[in-house]
Design a protein around this motif. Sequence first.
Motif: not given
Length: 688
Positions: A441-460
């Motif tokens: 429910e932390f809407k501010w914690l998204n892949s555009s702000y958090c690098p690790v979340l973006r990396q966890l969602e990556s294909a690699a």
Amino acid sequence: MALKRGSSGLGTQRNKSAGSSFPIVILIFCSFLAPLIFFVGRGLYTSTSVDHNDFSTTSSKQDIDWRERLALQQIKPLLTKEVIDIIKASTDDLGPLSLDSLRKNNLSASWKFIGQEIVAKKSAADAKVNKPSQVAAADSKPEITRGKRDGPVNGDHSQFVDSTAKLARRQLRERRREKRAADLVKRDDDVTVKLENAAIERSKSVDSSVLGKYSVWRKETDNDNTDSTVRLMRDQMIMARVYISIATMKKKLDLARDLQARLKESQRALGDAGSDADLTRSAHEKMKAMGQVLSKAREQLYDCKLVTTKLRAMLQSADEQVRGLKRQSTFLSQLAAKTIPNGIHCLSMRLTIDYYLLPPEKRKFPRSENLENPALFHYALFSDNVLAASVVVNSTIVNAKEPEKHVFHLVSDKLNFGAMNMWFLLNPPGKATIHVENVDEFKWLNSSYCPVLRQLESAAMKEYYFKAAHPNTLSAGSSNLKYRNPKYLSMLNHLRFYLPQVYPKLNKILFLDDDIVVQKDLTGLWSVDLHGKVNGAVETCGQSFHRFDKYLNFSNPHIARNFDPNACGWAYGMNMFDLKEWKKQDITGIYHKWQNMNEDRVLWKLGTLPPGLITFYGLTHPLDKSWHVLGLGYNPSIDRSDIENAAVVHYNGNMKPWLELAMTKYRPYWTKYIKFDHPYMRSCKLSE
């Protein structure tokens, strides 16, 4: 008479050979010289009435026997007066000489005079036989004996009795020898004592925990034949395998079948026995039968080179098996550490169902006004394990001096959010304040702000986690398995780098992991001066593998330029964070910078400790080690006093206290804070 017979005999030979006169003279001389030396050794001395030119005996020399008279008569024509005087002077000084035994006391401490007692006894007997007048006459005259003389003789001769000065010197020498011997003995005793003391000191430095049961001082090693039957049977089984291979190779099929049959019998008899006491009654019979077959095989098949080759091959094969089993063990332990026991899963599901059956007005916690009060003691706990979180909260409140001043901020995922809320609604922490949030429910914690979340969602990253090498075996799947733990895919694990964003109105907060137990009041941590640092933590660099080079890749120039490989590491699990200083130092921005640089995982592997070491490098204040004792999840040799004196104990490692593979001696520190009589616990069959 012997001399004349010898001369007449020699005269008859003179007509035969004129050149034989010289050997005859030598023979005559030797015949006189031999008895001369013997009798002179028996005692060459005279009284004051002896005349050197006459050598006739008088009435005062009746004690000289016929051998001495014969010796004196024979020596007269052979030796001059000067030679006789020299011999007399030496014998008067040293006493009578003897070829069969030396009887002087003053030659050396090892020489003993053995004739004096006999002569003294003989003189006493003679004195009793003599008439009283003769005894009186003897008292008025110097007595001549064959031992040492008691009275003076002629002034031209020395006394045989030692003078007072000689006795004093001899006694002084003996005392010196005794003193020197005593000193040597004492010196040896001192050296022995020093060696014993040194050995005792060395023994104190020996680590008994390393020696274990193999210590030579333990009773298990007193008997060299302990469990000898088990060891002998195992050795027989090894040799049986060797001879089976050789027999098969040499076409000795009957012997190979016989060995194979005995091997199976020994395996069944040995079973899982670890000592002789565990063996069955038939084990000794099987051992004897195996010995007979091995003797037969040794007679027919033994070849030293071939047996050595087979044993070496067996050793290499066993070594490979051990390595494979270790890899499997690593995989299974990592797998067990990632799983949730059925009882805890049951508890979470039941609590979740009951939570969503509650009306919305009953889902709220009391005292919500304390959540942003910076004057209170705030704790941050991020967990998806209901039972573990309950232990952390319960142990903290039980040991708190003022429970009403403690505030717990719990964050869970959406799967366990309902269960976490329901548990603490049913089991409120006394007067303390608690609040549960959902990380999703932390809407501010998204892949555009958090690098690790973006990396966890990556294909690699998905390729790395879910398709890496497609292992088909347990041993193959153990490679880097530690870094494929699902907890690294959860943002709950990375939320610790966003504490000021989650709790913007707090000044300080104590971060706790869910695998810890609180044993003392922790409010003293809020009064610790961090000296301008952001993070207060217990250092773990007592051992070399807890330094920076263990966690970071120092072959990368970015790491090598900015960090010291020998810098001391610290532990997550109980950390005091100064959120005001955090904001001032922009800790979250530092974390984002390094996390973006590690997108291809070249700086460190997955996890939160390596980026934490980087982010808080130079910004960590070391706390006293008694605040936080680690290792209860992997180290079986932690000192009990350290555990009991610690404010927080941490089950870091794979052996978590809620798992079956937990170490039993550490588990009671955790289970004492669980309410096993709770209806939900009984329904899910959770027990000690």
